[in-house]
Design a protein around this motif. Structure first.
Motif, PDB file in Angstrom:
ATOM      1  N   ALA A 110       0.613  -1.387   0.263  1.00 19.11           N
ATOM      2  CA  ALA A 110       0.072   0.708   0.385  1.00 19.11           C
ATOM      3  C   ALA A 110       0.947   0.995  -0.172  1.00 19.11           C
ATOM      4  CB  ALA A 110      -0.858  -0.112   1.190  1.00 19.11           C
ATOM      5  N   PRO A 114      -2.098   8.202   1.490  1.00 20.64           N
ATOM      6  CA  PRO A 114      -3.263   7.703   1.123  1.00 20.64           C
ATOM      7  C   PRO A 114      -3.551   8.819   0.004  1.00 20.64           C
ATOM      8  CG  PRO A 114      -3.450   8.619   3.494  1.00 20.64           C
ATOM      9  CD  PRO A 114      -2.002   8.457   2.708  1.00 20.64           C
ATOM     10  N   ARG A 115      -4.385   8.180  -1.128  1.00 21.32           N
ATOM     11  CA  ARG A 115      -5.018   9.382  -1.706  1.00 21.32           C
ATOM     12  C   ARG A 115      -5.841  10.516  -1.216  1.00 21.32           C
ATOM     13  NH1 ARG A 115      -8.841  10.515  -6.456  1.00 21.32           N
ATOM     14  NH2 ARG A 115      -7.862  10.826  -8.164  1.00 21.32           N
TER      15      ARG A 115
END
Length: 688
Positions: A110, A114-115
């Motif tokens: 991952a 984060p987006r």
């Protein structure tokens, strides 16, 4: 002169003090919540044993896996990314490769950001570094407000072609300093000023992710040493096998990800050089992982790319890529603390998960219930429970046997010893397979190498590993249990800088390239000088070259003098020689291009003189016997136990035997004899 080195691993913190010609060592369990606590405690112990205080230290060298663990365990800072408009998802798209093309459920690590924390701003540089679209500073200030609202702790700035012109990245940093005081900012143009957008962005993000953690830890460590009275400079071991100053390490902590293993490779290279060994397999097995490195002609193999958090142990492309100088090695979850269990098919599996220091193996008696490699070694008689870690940790054999029986033995109808033998064979085969893969990928025959074994668990497993690989010679250096920390004291001070600048040999213009190399040398020299302490610095230059249109480059040495118009012919000849060495042929007349340049500035590392060979003679008297399980049955046999300190150079014993010392034990299998050489290393040689 008093020199201290400390290596923080996932399970143990190793301390080495070299003072007055004597070396003192200590192993302590790593204190994960505050790693500096074990460092301070261990330093106090070894200083007291030497009759010294913190004020007597002249040098402190440190290596740690904290940055690596923070990435793997996702325990870094709350990090954001600022990219060029339209390139928000570079770290998610990656290079569109699949490390296992036949696995429809393939998993990639991952992204660290984060987006929702990936932001973009309008701007654009072209490949030559010319401004195509000016930076929208109002957009940067709007992003800064969103960073404050999201309580972001660190940010990476990675703009398209920022390696060619970093003006926009530097301006974003200035604006963020105004809008978000105290925010840790990493510029890709400083951490990895090279082509390949995904790798450059990934490196910048990883540096930002670990920077607050590492800067805080290193600052606390520096302050604790100062409070204790130490004024010694603190140097950090880097992944490339050289030392950097504490302030440089705080800026670029991503260069520390493989610092501990790099120290071990430096140790192995020195051990090999002093014995005239030109083909060596370095084997470092600690509490959490095993590291294997190939050393050819006295130097560890190096790379410019490293992957962290691999989802598949042996598959390239399954981890997060980092563009940093690194000693090339393969690392697997096969340490003393690696957990043993049955998989879904009822087979014994070992690692990569580890019990670490908290709770540790079952035999530690600290709450661990799942058996580990250490539990198996104890059940087989390889470890003396009263001598483990220099006698500082009392082991409980009954808990090791109970855990082995419950988790492995009973489901497979095996005795605890049978379960331990199964665990031992699996972990040894995992390491042997890793070594085979590592050698084959480089076109080398692993059986032609000498095995150099160090780390707390490696001497326990080295003989069996050598048998599996067909290796006939093993070296176990002095103080092998803390080998990486010993290697720190032998490392040179150096800093490597890499920058991308495209050039073709058929259109060679030396003047602008010379200006670039001079600028790089000044910057690298400034970063190295802080750690060199007045020592003379030397400069080496390299170009990364390939045939026009190829996907990868090879490194070619450049002359230390200014470049001239006659150099293209010499560079072509050097490139074609190296290309033919690697691929057996060159391509006559093909266009050759340079993509990047590297400049390394550092202290020179002199090769040690080759040690004399002492005359062989009978070994010392054993200090006792121990029941050791050998072969394919559960029946133990009594084998002699020797104290390593009783050996003098030339003394030789026959296997099977156990040679004990403070930090580890060396198992001499029936296939080997052992002797002590003139440099204090145990030499295990296969019997005729």
């Amino acid at each position: 002169m008093a020199r201290l080195s400390v290596d923080i691993g996932g399970t143990f913190t190793d301390i080495v003090l070299d003072a007055g010609g004597e070396r003192r060592t200590r192993k302590l369990l790593t204190t994960h919540r505050a790693p500096e606590e074990a460092v301070i405690e261990g330093t106090r112990i070894v200083l007291a044993e030497a009759g010294l205080g913190f004020a007597d230290l002249d040098l402190f060298v440190h290596g740690t896996t904290l940055a690596t663990n923070a990435v793997i365990e996702r325990k870094g800072a709350r990090t954001a990314l600022i990219a060029t408009e339209g390139f928000r998802d570079v770290i998610a798209i990656a290079d569109e490769g699949r490390h296992d093309q036949y696995d429809i459920f393939v998993e990639r690590p991952a992204p660290l950001v984060p987006r929702r924390l990936r932001f973009t701003v309008p701007e654009r540089m072209d490949v030559q570094g010319r401004v195509r679209l000016p930076l929208d500073e109002a957009a940067v200030r709007a992003v800064a407000r969103r960073l404050r609202e999201a309580e972001v702790q660190a940010v990476a700035v990675a703009l398209i072609h920022g390696y060619a012109n970093d003006a926009h990245e530097r301006r974003i940093r200035d604006i963020l300093a105004e809008e978000c005081p105290g925010l840790a900012v990493t510029l890709a143009s400083e951490v990895a000023p090279e082509i390949r957008e995904y790798e450059r962005t990934s490196t910048a993000v990883a540096n930002a992710y670990v920077q607050p953690l590492m800067a805080g830890y290193l600052g606390r460590l520096r302050d604790r040493f100062r409070e204790a009275g130490s004024t010694a400079p603190i140097h950090l071991m880097t992944s490339g096998g050289s030392l950097a100053s504490l302030e440089t390490a705080r800026r670029f902590p991503i260069r520390l990800v493989e610092s501990g293993p790099a120290g071990g490779a430096i140790l192995a290279a020195g051990v090999a050089a002093a014995r005239g060994e030109d083909k060596v397999l370095s084997f470092d097995m600690g509490g959490t992982t095993a590291k294997i490195c190939l050393i050819e002609e006295g130097a560890p193999m190096k790379s410019r790319v490293f992957e962290v958090d691999r989802q598949a142990r042996f598959l390239k492309g399954s981890g997060l890529p980092l563009r940093i100088p690194v000693i090339e090695m393969i690392e697997i979850g096969a340490g003393g603390g690696s957990l043993a269990r049955l998989d879904a098919l009822g087979r014994i599996a070992v690692g990569p998960e580890s019990a670490g220091s908290e709770p540790g193996p079952a035999c530690y008696g600290r709450g661990g219930t799942i058996p580990t490699v250490t539990d198996a070694d104890l059940a087989l008689g390889r470890i003396d429970p009263s001598r483990f870690a220099g006698g500082t940790i009392a082991l409980r054999p009954e808990r090791a046997r109970a855990a082995l029986a419950e988790q492995v033995g009973e489901p497979l109808s095996l005795s605890p010893v049978g379960a331990a033998r199964g665990v031992q064979e699996i972990v040894d085969e995992n390491m042997a397979n890793a070594a085979r893969v590592h050698a084959v990928e480089r076109g080398l025959v692993v059986a032609e190498h000498t095995l150099v074994a160090f780390g707390g668990a490696a001497p326990l497993h080295a003989a069996r590993l050598a048998e599996k690989l067909g290796i006939s010679r093993i070296l176990v250096p002095a103080d092998a249990g803390v080998g990486s920390a010993v290697g720190f004291l032998e490392a040179p001070v150096a800093y490597e800088l890499v920058r991308s600048r495209h050039a073709r040999l058929d259109r060679f213009e030396p003047a602008p390239l010379d200006a670039l190399l001079t600028e790089m040398a000044e910057e690298a020299g400034g970063l190295a000088r802080n750690a060199a302490g007045g020592r003379e610095l030397h400069e080496t230059r390299r170009a990364f070259m390939r045939y026009l249109g190829q996907g990868h480059e090879i490194a070619i040495d450049l002359p230390s003098r200014p470049l001239s118009g006659t150099d293209p012919g010499e560079l072509r000849a050097a490139f074609e020689r190296e290309y033919a060495r690697l691929f057996r042929r060159a391509i006559p007349g093909a266009v050759i291009e340079i993509l990047s340049f590297a400049v390394t500035v550092g202290t020179r590392q002199e090769a040690p003189p080759v040690l004399p060979r002492p005359e062989r003679r009978p070994g010392p008297a054993p200090i006792g016997t121990r029941a050791l399980v050998l072969g394919q049955d559960d029946a133990p046999r009594d084998v002699p136990v020797y104290a390593r300190g009783d050996f003098t150079p030339g003394m030789e014993i026959a296997g099977p035997a156990i040679i004990v010392e403070a930090g580890t034990s060396t198992i001499v299998s029936p296939s080997f004899d052992a002797r002590l050489d003139s440099g204090g290393a145990l030499v295990l040689e296969r019997k005729a």
